[in-house]
Design an enzyme around this catalytic site. Structure first.
Site, PDB file in Angstrom:
ATOM      1  N   ALA A  71       0.871  -1.038   0.033  1.00 55.04           N
ATOM      2  CA  ALA A  71      -0.043  -0.036  -0.099  1.00 55.04           C
ATOM      3  C   ALA A  71       0.908   1.296  -0.083  1.00 55.04           C
ATOM      4  CB  ALA A  71      -0.832  -0.077   1.277  1.00 55.04           C
ATOM      5  N   GLY A 114       0.467  -4.950   0.853  1.00 60.81           N
ATOM      6  CA  GLY A 114      -0.932  -4.886   0.080  1.00 60.81           C
ATOM      7  C   GLY A 114      -0.433  -5.834  -1.307  1.00 60.81           C
ATOM      8  N   GLU A 117      -0.949  -9.379  -0.538  1.00 56.70           N
ATOM      9  CA  GLU A 117      -2.451  -9.675  -0.261  1.00 56.70           C
ATOM     10  C   GLU A 117      -3.058  -9.607  -1.657  1.00 56.70           C
ATOM     11  OE1 GLU A 117      -3.579  -7.931   3.817  1.00 56.70           O
ATOM     12  OE2 GLU A 117      -2.642  -6.386   2.685  1.00 56.70           O
ATOM     13  N   GLU A 137       4.350  -5.482   7.424  1.00 54.04           N
ATOM     14  CA  GLU A 137       3.455  -4.197   8.401  1.00 54.04           C
ATOM     15  C   GLU A 137       3.870  -4.303   9.689  1.00 54.04           C
ATOM     16  OE1 GLU A 137       0.549  -5.518   4.739  1.00 54.04           O
ATOM     17  OE2 GLU A 137       2.081  -6.711   6.108  1.00 54.04           O
TER      18      GLU A 137
END
Length: 173
Positions: A71, A114, A117, A137
């Site tokens: 992200a 992300g 993911e 993270e």
């Protein structure tokens, strides 16, 4: 050309019969970090591919250096939890997992946070020799927020998933 409507993606139909939708993340200066604009474009591209009767399967890829480095932290850093929650910050990230046509993640380079993911939301992951998967993270004081803890456990088992999520360590293809 189909890709002309996108700022962060290259989109085309490919293959000998032009029946494979190819979506390439194209934000090289940020290692394909998943900003809100890129994710909105990805949803739009997936909807177009899903509704196109000529497309039988979709390939989602990045660059040689990064599938997606995660992200966009710069975009997130000044938002509070309440702002993220109220704005539905990750709403729509699961579009990849609900497309009815098969989606193949072609991963090389970094697939972190992300990005990892996003790859796990696809039906198949084809990983190149330089692919690096991770959920770092924890190193930022947070945890995966787009289903990473659940999908990673199903993909690699509880032990390795816990190790990756709790240490931020990466695995190769």
């Amino acid at each position: 050309r189909a890709g002309a409507a996108f700022q962060y993606l290259l989109v085309e139909k490919t293959g000998t019969q032009k029946n494979v939708g190819l979506i390439q993340l194209n934000r090289p200066q940020a290692l394909n970090a998943l900003c809100e604009g890129l994710m909105a474009e990805l949803r739009r591209a997936l909807e177009a591919m899903e509704s196109d009767p000529e497309v039988g399967a979709i390939v989602l890829t990045g660059s040689q250096k990064a599938f997606a480095a995660g992200a966009d932290i710069k975009e997130m850093q000044n938002k509070t939890f309440q702002e993220c929650y109220n704005s539905g910050f990750l709403a729509g990230w699961d579009k990849v997992s609900i497309v009815r046509k098969p989606i193949i993640a072609a991963v090389n380079g970094y697939a972190l946070g992300g990005g990892c993911e996003l790859a796990m939301m696809c039906d198949i992951i084809y990983a190149g020799e330089k692919a690096q998967f991770g959920q770092p993270e924890i190193l930022l004081g947070t945890i995966p927020g787009a289903g990473g803890t659940q999908r990673l456990t199903r993909a690699v088992g509880k032990s390795l998933a816990m190790e990756m999520v709790l240490t931020g360590d990466r695995i190769s293809a």
